[in-house]
Design a protein around this motif. Structure first.
Motif, short mmCIF file in Angstrom:
data_model
loop_
_atom_site.label_atom_id
_atom_site.label_comp_id
_atom_site.label_asym_id
_atom_site.label_seq_id
_atom_site.Cartn_x
_atom_site.Cartn_y
_atom_site.Cartn_z
N ARG A 112 0.84 -1.19 0.00
CA ARG A 112 0.00 0.00 0.00
C ARG A 112 0.88 1.24 0.00
NH1 ARG A 112 -2.77 -3.51 4.03
NH2 ARG A 112 -4.67 -4.28 3.00
N PHE A 113 0.50 2.23 -0.79
CA PHE A 113 1.25 3.49 -0.90
C PHE A 113 0.30 4.66 -0.69
CE2 PHE A 113 3.69 0.48 -3.43
CZ PHE A 113 5.01 0.79 -3.13
N ALA A 114 0.84 5.73 -0.11
CA ALA A 114 0.08 6.97 0.05
C ALA A 114 0.96 8.15 -0.33
CB ALA A 114 -0.41 7.13 1.49
N ALA A 115 0.35 9.15 -0.96
CA ALA A 115 0.99 10.44 -1.22
C ALA A 115 0.19 11.49 -0.48
CB ALA A 115 1.03 10.74 -2.72
N ARG A 116 0.85 12.26 0.36
CA ARG A 116 0.16 13.23 1.22
C ARG A 116 0.58 14.65 0.84
NH1 ARG A 116 -2.06 16.38 4.72
NH2 ARG A 116 -2.68 15.63 6.77
N LYS A 175 -4.94 13.68 -0.40
CA LYS A 175 -4.20 12.45 -0.13
C LYS A 175 -4.63 11.40 -1.15
CE LYS A 175 -3.35 8.94 3.43
NZ LYS A 175 -3.65 8.55 4.84
N ALA A 176 -3.66 10.83 -1.84
CA ALA A 176 -3.93 9.76 -2.79
C ALA A 176 -3.37 8.45 -2.24
CB ALA A 176 -3.28 10.06 -4.14
N VAL A 177 -4.09 7.36 -2.46
CA VAL A 177 -3.65 6.05 -2.00
C VAL A 177 -3.84 5.04 -3.12
CG1 VAL A 177 -4.20 6.54 0.42
CG2 VAL A 177 -5.92 5.46 -1.04
N LEU A 178 -2.99 4.03 -3.12
CA LEU A 178 -3.17 2.93 -4.07
C LEU A 178 -2.52 1.68 -3.52
CD1 LEU A 178 -0.27 2.32 -5.66
CD2 LEU A 178 -0.93 4.32 -6.99
N GLU A 207 -7.18 2.15 -6.04
CA GLU A 207 -6.68 3.51 -5.85
C GLU A 207 -7.84 4.41 -5.44
OE1 GLU A 207 -5.06 5.21 -9.46
OE2 GLU A 207 -6.20 3.82 -10.70
N ALA A 208 -7.52 5.47 -4.71
CA ALA A 208 -8.54 6.39 -4.22
C ALA A 208 -7.90 7.71 -3.85
CB ALA A 208 -9.25 5.80 -3.00
N VAL A 209 -8.75 8.71 -3.66
CA VAL A 209 -8.32 10.05 -3.26
C VAL A 209 -9.19 10.52 -2.11
CG1 VAL A 209 -8.21 12.48 -3.98
CG2 VAL A 209 -7.41 10.68 -5.53
N SER A 258 -13.01 10.01 -6.46
CA SER A 258 -12.49 9.42 -7.69
C SER A 258 -11.08 9.93 -7.98
CB SER A 258 -13.41 9.75 -8.87
OG SER A 258 -12.80 9.40 -10.09
N VAL A 259 -10.24 9.05 -8.48
CA VAL A 259 -8.89 9.46 -8.87
C VAL A 259 -8.93 10.33 -10.12
CG1 VAL A 259 -7.77 7.48 -7.83
CG2 VAL A 259 -8.56 7.34 -10.20
#
Length: 445
Positions: free
Chosen positions: A355-359, A364-367, A379-381, A395-396
């Motif tokens: 799992r990855f997150a960008a903050r 915040k985006a995750v996938l 993936e999600a936002v 939605s991404v």
């Protein structure tokens, strides 16, 4: 400021930022940390690199992304800041009682003195046997060395030093980590839990989280907050002791946590390998040597920035590390990339997933990616400005967060492609697996 100040890293296990007054918590759990945040440099959006000790602490000590350690069965990977500072002439010491980052896993490397509360030896299985002995046979009544004991041990080490040359000290405090059993008089609950009750309830959060009642959840939070209040008192005592010894003005002091803790917000408790804010958002306060510098920084920073900061003040280069220092040696804030990344390898039925997150400051985006194929499986936002608890999945395809989503895709792909598999001799996956099983049997998640 001295040419090379002393460097002190105070890390706390499982301390989530939003249970502190400085972050808006309604209870007075942290009067000292709140005062410290007000008079020093506070980074209000500090994000841990991972959600659990086995990835978060080695990243905290090395400045390297946690997938390096996950790919190696969570073995120690050199060099940590202790290795670097020892080579640079610092006297070094570490004090804690977490078996996952003990000498049994090689974490004593670079430390002149390393007190991990495991007195029976370096072997992983022997170390775990001692934890079981302490817990079930000797009936110590606690599952780790309390903060007061960590303070006493580290201050005794400081008092034994000569005045020649700087030192590096790492104290890691376990008090907020479950089972939550604060000292008598410090729980916020109407009734204090016995040690056995605390252990049983904590085990239930791991084995049967969906059966935790509202009353039990509140009891967990009450006890957790009591642990924080106890720790806060002990941190005040430690700073007072440093001041009495004339060390505050001569030291760079960093206070942070390895990760947070969950209380059912997303269907789970403790700190399993998810990447929600309750697990990643941690406190981060920096006390600079010399003249006091007070400031509040709201842009996101990473716990990976801590090692470069310590190296900066030691006069050592950290240019090969993925991120830079929080401040330079003149005390000026350093502008790092304002997007920070976190990750965690799944476990059990999700063990093939990372799992990855960008903050960012708002988004915040995750996938999730399959580790072997690199395929994105979800993936999600989230819009944290309006939804800080991450309850509404966006939605991404959202245009405003599109850049962040692409950054996360690029970052996650690059990490799966470039993991360094450097290991230490003597560590085997078989040993690591058996230790995992025994730790889980003891209720350590």
């Amino acid at each position: 400021m001295t040419d090379r100040p002393n460097i002190i890293l105070l890390s706390v296990d499982a301390l989530r930022a939003d249970h502190l007054g400085a972050h808006g918590y309604e209870r007075e759990t942290s009067p000292f940390l709140d005062e410290l945040a007000d008079r020093e440099l506070e980074f209000t959006t500090a994000i841990s690199t991972s959600s659990h000790t086995r990835e978060a602490v080695p990243a905290l000590l090395s400045g390297r992304y946690p997938d390096v350690f996950a790919a190696n069965g969570y073995r120690y990977v050199p060099k940590t800041v202790a290795d670097r500072l020892s080579e640079a002439g610092f006297r070094t010491a570490g004090f804690h009682s977490n078996p996952y980052v003990s000498r049994a896993y090689g974490y004593d490397s670079g430390f002149d003195t390393f007190d991990d509360d495991l007195v029976l030896g370096r072997n992983k299985l022997v170390a775990l046997a001692q934890r079981a002995l302490n817990k079930f046979v000797l009936n110590r009544g606690e599952y780790h060395a309390r903060a007061a004991e960590i303070n006493d041990r580290s201050l005794s080490w400081l008092d034994g030093l000569s005045d020649e040359g700087p030192f590096f000290l790492w104290n890691h405090y376990m008090d907020p980590h479950g089972p939550y059993n604060p000292p008598a008089g410090l729980t916020y609950a109407d009734r204090e839990l016995s040690n056995d009750e605390a252990q049983t309830l904590y085990q239930k959060t791991i084995d049967r989280p969906d059966e935790i009642t509202d009353e039990e959840r509140q009891s967990l939070i009450d006890a957790y907050d009591g642990e924080i209040r106890y720790l806060d008192d002990q941190l005040r005592a430690f700073f007072d002791a440093l001041d009495d010894r004339g060390l505050l003005e001569e030291s760079l002091i960093i206070v942070t946590a390895d990760h947070g803790d969950a209380f059912g917000e997303h269907g789970y408790y403790t700190h399993p390998r998810y990447i929600h804010e309750s697990l990643l958002h941690v406190p981060l306060i920096v006390s600079l040597p010399g003249e006091r510098r007070s400031d509040t920084v709201t842009t996101p920073v990473s716990t990976l920035d801590i090692v470069p900061t310590m190296l900066e003040y030691a006069g050592e280069s950290g240019r090969e590390l993925p991120r830079g220092p929080l401040v330079d040696r003149d005390g000026e804030l350093v502008q790092n990339e304002e997007v920070v990344f976190a990750s965690a390898t799944g476990e059990d039925e999700h063990e093939g997933i990372r799992r990855f997150a960008a903050r960012g400051e708002r988004w915040k985006a995750v996938l999730e990616r399959e580790i072997d194929s690199g395929e994105i499986v979800s993936e999600a936002v989230y819009d944290l400005a309006g939804d800080p608890t991450e309850t509404e999945v966006l939605s991404v395809e959202d245009a405003e967060s599109g850049t962040l989503v692409q950054q996360l895709k690029d970052f996650s792909a690059s990490r799966l492609d470039s993991v360094d598999t450097t290991t230490r001799e003597g560590n085997t996956e078989e040993q690591s697996t058996e230790v995992d099983e025994r730790l889980e049997a003891l209720g350590y998640k």
